[in-house]
Design an enzyme around this catalytic site. Structure first.
Site, short mmCIF file in Angstrom:
data_model
loop_
_atom_site.label_atom_id
_atom_site.label_comp_id
_atom_site.label_asym_id
_atom_site.label_seq_id
_atom_site.Cartn_x
_atom_site.Cartn_y
_atom_site.Cartn_z
N PHE A 35 0.86 -1.15 -0.03
CA PHE A 35 -0.08 -0.13 -0.06
C PHE A 35 0.80 1.27 0.12
O PHE A 35 0.85 1.97 -0.83
CB PHE A 35 -0.94 0.06 1.17
CG PHE A 35 -1.92 1.06 1.18
CD1 PHE A 35 -2.43 1.76 0.19
CD2 PHE A 35 -1.94 1.93 2.54
CE1 PHE A 35 -3.06 3.02 0.34
CE2 PHE A 35 -2.85 3.00 2.98
CZ PHE A 35 -3.04 3.62 1.41
N GLY A 37 4.33 0.52 0.84
CA GLY A 37 5.73 0.19 0.54
C GLY A 37 5.98 -0.02 -1.05
O GLY A 37 5.08 0.15 -1.79
N LEU A 72 5.19 -4.30 11.67
CA LEU A 72 5.43 -3.01 11.25
C LEU A 72 4.03 -2.61 10.42
O LEU A 72 4.11 -1.37 9.94
CB LEU A 72 6.77 -2.64 10.64
CG LEU A 72 7.86 -2.25 11.50
CD1 LEU A 72 8.11 -3.62 12.24
CD2 LEU A 72 8.92 -2.00 10.48
N GLY A 101 -1.95 -13.89 17.24
CA GLY A 101 -2.57 -15.31 16.98
C GLY A 101 -1.35 -16.36 16.78
O GLY A 101 -1.13 -17.41 17.23
N TYR A 144 -5.39 6.33 13.19
CA TYR A 144 -3.99 5.63 13.29
C TYR A 144 -3.85 5.68 14.86
O TYR A 144 -3.63 4.81 15.23
CB TYR A 144 -3.20 6.83 12.63
CG TYR A 144 -1.59 6.46 12.80
CD1 TYR A 144 -0.96 5.29 12.04
CD2 TYR A 144 -0.89 7.40 13.54
CE1 TYR A 144 0.14 4.97 12.18
CE2 TYR A 144 0.55 6.86 13.76
CZ TYR A 144 1.06 5.81 12.85
OH TYR A 144 2.56 5.30 13.18
N LYS A 148 -3.41 2.19 16.83
CA LYS A 148 -2.13 1.94 17.50
C LYS A 148 -2.43 1.60 19.05
O LYS A 148 -1.82 0.81 19.55
CB LYS A 148 -1.17 2.94 17.22
CG LYS A 148 -0.73 2.73 15.81
CD LYS A 148 0.26 1.84 15.49
CE LYS A 148 1.00 1.95 14.16
NZ LYS A 148 1.76 1.03 13.70
#
Ligand code: NAD
Ligand code: UDP
Length: 311
Positions: A35, A37, A72, A101, A144, A148
């Site tokens: 997206f 990167g 990340l 998980g 965001y 987080k």
């Protein structure tokens, strides 16, 4: 040899992390949905015998046998995380659930790339890990910040409830080569504008502050955090405590690039934090005397050089 999963490994920080982990003789699996990167960030690693890349979205479960996970994956620049705020929340929250998980099943150690944004527009300065923050839960940065924050909650709950071995890093503004030239963050924006002799866009009056950390210092902090005793979970601030105004930064970049750019002023975005500076006492103590070694000037030289070659 450890097998290490890096989510968001084709991003700015992720690509530096993959590089360093390979240098330290680990096997690295990088997953990314590209997206924000890019394959070009990791293309130089593709021939490495112990490097694997998979196009994968962390909102979906991922299966592999791994020893460590660095989580990340998440767009980090305001223009990108605000582009599709619901997706940003899903990436942080569902991504955390899926990776936790996986960590639970494989008994892997897992590190979360959290952020100084959990402190919001802080009323305590500098920010210590014990400060709970001042975040607008329905503002434009909330997807965001709250995503987080919820990820941190999930990390702690998996640790307490399921004994998952977790590490939470609260990263402060980090910059360096491989930032996306259009990603809208202040260091890349100012350098690109200066190199193109375009106006430098200061939002607000430029008196707001940030503390800028060069990417190599962050990566060193990450590795040391992953190596701490199992009973140390963080959260721990990883940032450079040297604080600058945005005006200072603009002038420094104009001077260092020899640019003819002039400064222009644009409105300050909603909920833009007025000040930010990490208290790194805990990092110094727990991460084997870690502290940033690269000054803003040294880091800018390397970053300007990168953009000069790329643009
Ligand atoms: P970046 O945008 O360059 O990297 C994020 C990477 O995650 C990209 O490669 C992107 O394609 C990938 N990604 C996004 N959504 C995904 C999804 N759903 N599934 C799989 N991959 C996905 O940003 P960055 O600066 O390298 O940030 C990396 C991490 O560090 C982020 O989690 C960010 O929140 C955190 N962080 C960065 C900073 C900073 O100053 N750079 C500060 C605090 C926290
Ligand atoms: N900023 C600016 N001009 C730009 C981009 C950003 O003045 O072209 C300001 C922004 O308003 C904020 C600071 O620089 O006050 C840092 O912005 P960035 O998006 O890099 O990081 P964050 O706000 O998430 O810390």
């Amino acid at each position: 040899m450890k097998r290490i999963l890096v989510t968001g490994g084709a991003g700015f920080i992720g690509s530096h992390l993959c590089e360093r982990l390979l240098k330290e003789d680990n096997e690295v699996i990088c997953i990314d949905n590209y997206f924000t990167g890019a394959k070009k960030n990791i293309v130089h690693l593709l021939d490495h015998k112990y490097f694997e890349v998979t196009r994968h979205d962390v909102t979906m479960p991922f299966f592999a046998e791994v020893d460590e996970i660095y989580n990340l994956a998440c767009p980090a620049s305001p223009i990108h995380y605000q582009y599709n705020p619901i997706k940003t929340v899903k990436t942080s929250v569902m991504g955390a659930i899926n990776m936790l998980g996986l960590a639970k099943r494989t008994k892997a150690k897992i590190l979360q790339a959290s952020t100084s944004e959990v402190y919001g527009d802080p009323t305590v300065h500098p920010q210590h890990e014990s400060y709970w923050g001042n975040v607008n839960p329905i503002g434009i940065r909330a997807c965001y910040d709250e995503g987080k924050r919820c990820a941190e909650t999930l990390f702690m709950d998996y640790h307490v409830q399921n004994k998952v071995n977790i590490k939470i890093a609260r990263i402060f503004n980090t910059y360096g080569p491989r930032m996306h030239p259009n990603d809208g963050r202040v260091v890349s924006n100012f350098i690109v504008q200066a190199l193109n002799n375009q106006d430098i866009t200061i939002y607000g009056d430029g008196t707001q502050t940030r503390s800028f950390q060069y990417v190599d210092d962050l990566i060193e902090g990450f590795l040391r955090l992953m190596d701490t005793n199992d009973d140390f979970t963080g959260p721990v601030n990883i940032g450079n405590p040297k604080e600058f105004t945005i005006m200072n930064l603009a002038n420094k970049i104009i001077e260092m690039t020899g640019s003819k750019s002039k400064i222009t002023y644009k409105p300050l975005p909603e909920d833009d934090p007025i000040q930010r500076k990490p208290d790194i006492g805990l990092a110094r103590k727990m991460l084997n005397n870690w502290e940033p070694g690269i000054t803003l000037e040294q880091g800018l030289v390397k970053t300007i050089d990168y953009f000069q070659k790329t643009l």
